[in-house]
Design a protein around this motif. Structure first.
Motif, PDB file in Angstrom:
ATOM      1  N   UNK A 189      25.408 -43.941   4.740  1.00 29.53           N
ATOM      2  CA  UNK A 189      25.885 -42.450   4.057  1.00 29.53           C
ATOM      3  C   UNK A 189      25.093 -42.556   2.879  1.00 29.53           C
ATOM      4  N   UNK A 190      24.214 -41.452   2.673  1.00 30.77           N
ATOM      5  CA  UNK A 190      23.298 -41.190   1.628  1.00 30.77           C
ATOM      6  C   UNK A 190      24.270 -40.473   0.376  1.00 30.77           C
ATOM      7  N   UNK A 191      24.316 -40.977  -0.671  1.00 24.98           N
ATOM      8  CA  UNK A 191      24.902 -40.363  -1.688  1.00 24.98           C
ATOM      9  C   UNK A 191      24.794 -40.839  -3.183  1.00 24.98           C
ATOM     10  N   UNK A 192      25.480 -40.332  -4.058  1.00 23.10           N
ATOM     11  CA  UNK A 192      25.140 -40.558  -5.458  1.00 23.10           C
ATOM     12  C   UNK A 192      23.668 -41.062  -5.646  1.00 23.10           C
ATOM     13  N   UNK A 193      22.845 -39.881  -5.417  1.00 20.66           N
ATOM     14  CA  UNK A 193      21.393 -40.291  -5.283  1.00 20.66           C
ATOM     15  C   UNK A 193      20.525 -39.096  -5.876  1.00 20.66           C
ATOM     16  N   UNK A 194      19.513 -39.476  -6.171  1.00 18.76           N
ATOM     17  CA  UNK A 194      18.287 -38.468  -7.173  1.00 18.76           C
ATOM     18  C   UNK A 194      17.303 -38.233  -6.029  1.00 18.76           C
ATOM     19  N   UNK A 195      17.487 -38.707  -4.617  1.00 20.79           N
ATOM     20  CA  UNK A 195      16.445 -38.363  -3.810  1.00 20.79           C
ATOM     21  C   UNK A 195      16.067 -37.107  -3.372  1.00 20.79           C
ATOM     22  N   UNK A 196      14.764 -37.147  -3.094  1.00 24.75           N
ATOM     23  CA  UNK A 196      14.324 -35.829  -2.678  1.00 24.75           C
ATOM     24  C   UNK A 196      14.371 -35.907  -1.104  1.00 24.75           C
ATOM     25  N   UNK A 197      13.860 -34.596  -0.371  1.00 22.98           N
ATOM     26  CA  UNK A 197      14.320 -34.577   0.990  1.00 22.98           C
ATOM     27  C   UNK A 197      13.574 -35.467   1.659  1.00 22.98           C
ATOM     28  N   UNK A 198      12.301 -35.569   1.438  1.00 23.91           N
ATOM     29  CA  UNK A 198      11.256 -36.534   2.124  1.00 23.91           C
ATOM     30  C   UNK A 198      11.906 -38.225   2.234  1.00 23.91           C
ATOM     31  N   UNK A 199      12.536 -38.641   1.119  1.00 24.42           N
ATOM     32  CA  UNK A 199      13.464 -39.585   0.913  1.00 24.42           C
ATOM     33  C   UNK A 199      14.459 -39.728   1.942  1.00 24.42           C
ATOM     34  N   UNK A 200      15.207 -38.579   1.949  1.00 23.37           N
ATOM     35  CA  UNK A 200      16.338 -38.437   2.591  1.00 23.37           C
ATOM     36  C   UNK A 200      16.158 -38.495   4.191  1.00 23.37           C
ATOM     37  N   UNK A 201      14.988 -38.047   4.596  1.00 26.20           N
ATOM     38  CA  UNK A 201      14.633 -37.857   5.932  1.00 26.20           C
ATOM     39  C   UNK A 201      14.179 -39.311   6.578  1.00 26.20           C
TER      40      UNK A 201
END
Length: 400
Positions: free
Chosen positions: A194-206
């Motif tokens: 699960x991705x969370x507690x993150x400053x990631x942009x959408x590209x990194x999320x994808x």
């Protein structure tokens, strides 16, 4: 000798619809009445009149840090049984005890105690631990302690957790160095990332999704806010992975953590991926005062929990059945849609939808009887009643 039980005069949630029908149980599982009654020529040994109650699958909470004075990170031990038993009153028949960012020694001490177990009269089933950290962004800590955060350059997951055996879900920030390889490794082992507690942009999320991530921890909370040019992690709920996998996301619908408009937006965009979670902490079910979340003191005041001496929210005090009612009021969604967000969808996240989160034939007979206001009347595990509401259980037993 097996006992066949027929539940009648009930409205059963099946395949997204609430239908007036009977429910048959044998050996703790939902069975096809045609096979029992017509093929085997067997009448039920026990008949239970459900008095018109709504019968829904047992609720599943994928993120709960503790309750009733028990904090899983700070002091698990015998307290685990207190929470297992207490959750039955809220219709919860399975849950993932959640450990927030803590020290390596604490992980090694606590995680071995969180073994998976079946639900019974002693309490709800443990469906594996949810470790929320320590591989998270120092910029999106929430209530987590920055001194315990780590990167995968500093240590391995095995060294940190001691063992992955009892873990079902790992929350991590995908922008950290080494995260993609870790996501792929965990996904291959059948552990939900699960991705969370993150400053990631959408590209990194994808990119994380492409490597196997399938869940988002408490959407909108502890992540970059939505922006029209870079939607961030929030944008993943509208994404379509190349292999057409469903993206799931947790929502805290306690009336505090997430605005009703945000709940409505998330529901409209991706209703099939929506999972209601409590993110409940040790103060759930307690009176105002000072309590613990991991190694931090928290203050409960007016049903809101804060890190002591700050205005930082640090988890919910709301039960899952209350989140269900809150969500319906906020979104005006249908009752079946809301109930699937605490039953079918969390089961799908864990990959156990064939036996949990549904009342299809062959599934475990874990269910809850609900009243007109979706209040919990009684909770059942394996076809056995494990909790009765003192104001009315919603059923009458008729033995043949």
């Amino acid at each position: 000798m097996t006992v066949v039980t027929k539940y009648f005069n009930c409205n059963v949630l099946t395949d997204g619809q609430i239908l007036p029908k009977d429910l048959w149980v044998e050996d703790g599982r939902i069975v096809d009445p045609d096979i029992i009654f017509y093929d085997l020529r067997k009448s039920p040994d026990v008949e239970i009149d459900c008095l018109g109650s709504l019968v829904a699958p047992g609720f599943i909470d994928l993120q709960i840090n503790g309750a009733f004075g028990v904090d899983f990170t700070h002091s698990c031990g015998e307290g685990l049984d207190i929470v297992r038993k207490g959750l039955l009153q809220y219709g919860v028949t399975g849950f993932c005890p959640t450990i927030v960012t803590t020290s390596e020694s604490s992980y090694h001490k606590v995680l071995p105690k969180l073994k998976r177990c079946a639900g019974d009269e002693l309490g709800a089933a443990i469906l594996g631990a949810h470790v929320e950290g320590p591989f998270i962004s120092e910029h999106k800590l929430g209530a987590h302690n920055i001194t315990n955060t780590k990167t995968l350059e500093q240590t391995s997951m095995t060294d940190t957790y001691g063992s992955l055996e009892n873990i079902s879900i790992v929350t991590m920030a995908p922008e950290l160095e080494g995260s993609m390889a870790a996501i792929k490794m965990l996904a291959e082992k059948g552990i939900v990332v699960s991705v969370g507690h993150t400053s990631a942009d959408m590209y990194t999320g994808l990119k994380a999704v492409e490597n196997g991530a399938k869940f988002i921890t408490h959407l909108f909370n502890a992540m970059l806010p939505f922006h029209h040019r870079d939607p961030g992690i929030v944008g993943l709920i509208a994404s379509s992975p190349s292999d057409n996998r469903q993206m799931y996301f947790g929502l805290i619908a306690d009336g505090i953590h997430t605005h009703p408009a945000a709940l409505k937006i998330a529901h409209k965009i991706n209703p099939k991926g929506l999972v209601l979670v409590t993110d409940a902490i040790s103060v759930a079910g307690l009176s105002d005062g000072i309590h613990h979340l991991a190694d931090k003191q928290i203050e409960l005041k007016n049903s809101k929990a804060y890190i002591a001496d700050t205005n930082t929210l640090c988890g919910s005090t709301t039960s899952l059945d209350e989140c269900l009612r809150c969500f319906i009021n906020a979104t005006d969604c249908s009752v079946p849609e809301a109930i699937e967000a605490v039953t079918l969808h969390p089961a799908q996240v864990l990959g156990i939808e064939n036996v949990k989160g549904t009342l299809n034939f062959g599934a475990d007979a874990d269910f809850v009887l609900l009243g007109n206001n979706l209040n919990v009347l009684s909770t059942w595990i394996g076809g056995q009643c494990v909790y009765k509401n003192k104001k009315g259980s919603g059923f009458v037993v008729k033995k043949n």
